[in-house]
Write a protein that holds these residues in place. Sequence first.
Motif, PDB file in Angstrom:
ATOM      1  N   ARG A 273       1.070  -1.335  -0.377  1.00 12.77           N
ATOM      2  CA  ARG A 273      -0.075  -0.242   0.211  1.00 12.77           C
ATOM      3  C   ARG A 273       0.621   1.687   0.068  1.00 12.77           C
ATOM      4  O   ARG A 273       0.936   2.397  -0.946  1.00 12.77           O
TER       5      ARG A 273
ATOM      6  N   THR B 175       0.430   4.037  -2.619  1.00 16.90           N
ATOM      7  CA  THR B 175       0.115   5.172  -2.692  1.00 16.90           C
ATOM      8  C   THR B 175       1.038   6.092  -1.455  1.00 16.90           C
ATOM      9  O   THR B 175       0.824   5.959  -0.445  1.00 16.90           O
TER      10      THR B 175
ATOM     11  N   ARG C 281      -7.524  -0.952 -12.155  1.00 15.07           N
ATOM     12  CA  ARG C 281      -8.828  -0.810 -11.228  1.00 15.07           C
ATOM     13  C   ARG C 281      -9.808  -0.243 -11.480  1.00 15.07           C
ATOM     14  O   ARG C 281     -11.292  -0.668 -10.576  1.00 15.07           O
ATOM     15  N   THR C 282      -9.907   0.730 -12.724  1.00 11.75           N
ATOM     16  CA  THR C 282     -11.143   1.556 -12.727  1.00 11.75           C
ATOM     17  C   THR C 282     -12.171   0.868 -14.040  1.00 11.75           C
ATOM     18  O   THR C 282     -13.050   1.030 -14.322  1.00 11.75           O
TER      19      THR C 282
ATOM     20  N   GLY D 150      -3.267  -4.893  -5.766  1.00 11.20           N
ATOM     21  CA  GLY D 150      -5.024  -4.628  -5.303  1.00 11.20           C
ATOM     22  C   GLY D 150      -6.225  -4.932  -5.963  1.00 11.20           C
ATOM     23  O   GLY D 150      -7.163  -4.853  -5.906  1.00 11.20           O
TER      24      GLY D 150
ATOM     25  N   ASP E 186      -7.105  -8.664   3.044  1.00 11.69           N
ATOM     26  CA  ASP E 186      -8.551  -7.382   2.131  1.00 11.69           C
ATOM     27  C   ASP E 186      -9.486  -6.772   2.304  1.00 11.69           C
ATOM     28  O   ASP E 186      -9.267  -5.673   2.138  1.00 11.69           O
TER      29      ASP E 186
ATOM     30  N   GLU F 105      -8.226  -3.675   4.854  1.00 13.90           N
ATOM     31  CA  GLU F 105      -7.048  -2.861   3.750  1.00 13.90           C
ATOM     32  C   GLU F 105      -8.043  -2.011   3.007  1.00 13.90           C
ATOM     33  O   GLU F 105      -8.548  -0.859   3.188  1.00 13.90           O
ATOM     34  N   GLY F 106      -9.307  -2.954   3.125  1.00 13.58           N
ATOM     35  CA  GLY F 106     -10.418  -2.343   2.665  1.00 13.58           C
ATOM     36  C   GLY F 106     -10.196  -1.067   0.963  1.00 13.58           C
ATOM     37  O   GLY F 106     -11.065  -0.708   0.529  1.00 13.58           O
ATOM     38  N   ASN F 107      -9.084  -1.886   0.664  1.00 12.77           N
ATOM     39  CA  ASN F 107      -9.417  -0.807  -1.176  1.00 12.77           C
ATOM     40  C   ASN F 107      -8.748  -1.631  -2.229  1.00 12.77           C
ATOM     41  O   ASN F 107      -8.117  -1.442  -3.253  1.00 12.77           O
ATOM     42  N   ARG F 108      -9.250  -3.152  -1.658  1.00 10.07           N
ATOM     43  CA  ARG F 108      -9.504  -3.045  -3.352  1.00 10.07           C
ATOM     44  C   ARG F 108     -10.235  -3.976  -3.810  1.00 10.07           C
ATOM     45  O   ARG F 108     -11.688  -3.005  -3.718  1.00 10.07           O
ATOM     46  N   VAL F 109     -10.294  -4.117  -5.602  1.00  9.90           N
ATOM     47  CA  VAL F 109     -11.451  -4.506  -6.211  1.00  9.90           C
ATOM     48  C   VAL F 109     -11.096  -5.387  -6.804  1.00  9.90           C
ATOM     49  O   VAL F 109     -10.836  -6.061  -7.484  1.00  9.90           O
TER      50      VAL F 109
END
Length: 354
Positions: A58, A62, A157-158, A186, A249, A252-256
């Motif tokens: 992470r 970022t 990711r988008t 992620g 996962d 972390e809360g940022n997985r797609v």
Amino acid sequence: FPDLERECPTIRRENDAKNMSVLDRIAEIEAEMARTQKNKATAYHLGTLKARLAKLRRELITPKGGGGGPGEGFDVAKTGDARIGFVGFPSVGKSTLMTNLAGVYSEVGSYEFTTLTTVPGVIRYKGAKIQLLDLPGIIEGAKDGKGRGRQVIAVARTCSLIFIVLDVLKPLHDKRVIERELEGFGIRLNKQPPNIYFKKKDKGGINLTTSVSQSNLELESVRSILSEYKIHNADVTLRCDATADDLIDVVEGNRVYVPCIYVLNKIDQISIEELDIIYKIPHAVPISAHHKWNFDDLLEKMWEYLNLTRIYTKPKGQLPDYAAPVVLNSAKGTTVEIFCNNLHKSIMREFKHA
């Protein structure tokens, strides 16, 4: 300050040194995990290492201070009902596929790294408008910042769906490498979010409840993972046979979670017998982008994986308009409210009944 970094080599070297230290720590943890045997006695230790690894990744994705935008040519405005990103190594035929599917010219060459920015295109299929993005080729180590891989994966990711374009002559090796790169950033391919409830609280310690029997996680493992995040009070409910990776996962809360199709290109270079074997790879469609072979099968699978619902409107006293359906993502819901908001936000304010 990206501009300052470009002008001042000292700042750039300091930032590279910081990144390298993170990469070194990641390499150390991965080496230790590879040395550690997997059994019940080491589950606690491995869980702690995995949580540490996730935190470092992470930090790499970022960096503190924000870092700058996604990079010139990468930030493409979303249009249409869905977005598909083409991900793959250089020179596997992504640009040829883009050109022949969408009719948008994406530079094609026999040398690597022909495409240097994101090239957008649009196709219409079964009434839906679908945006295609031809992304620059990634290299091994992209998740760690090599090449322009970080920007490429950030765009992936988008996406509503990812096409991983592979050379049919070496599909399994390339497939594993790209999956590892996307996982490290992620992105979870062809998976559903783990059925785990997690909520931090002020006191009471770690409260673990399970609704199915667990073969991987127990209270001590959960405590060791959460302690890495400095979480000592939380409610955790495992509603599936969860792994340490699943819990990380969720924390972390940022997985797609993105559906993915493996597009095995250049089938004109293999035999029929080899093609029969290739067809057994899950989530895969063999094609020839150059000859436009098997595009029908690819588009049909694309439609299935996008999971879109078409709704046809009918003006009062007239026939339904079958030319321009309202397209909704089934996974996000197909309620009357979502349908109305898709048409115009003001409709719900005057809405009475359905």
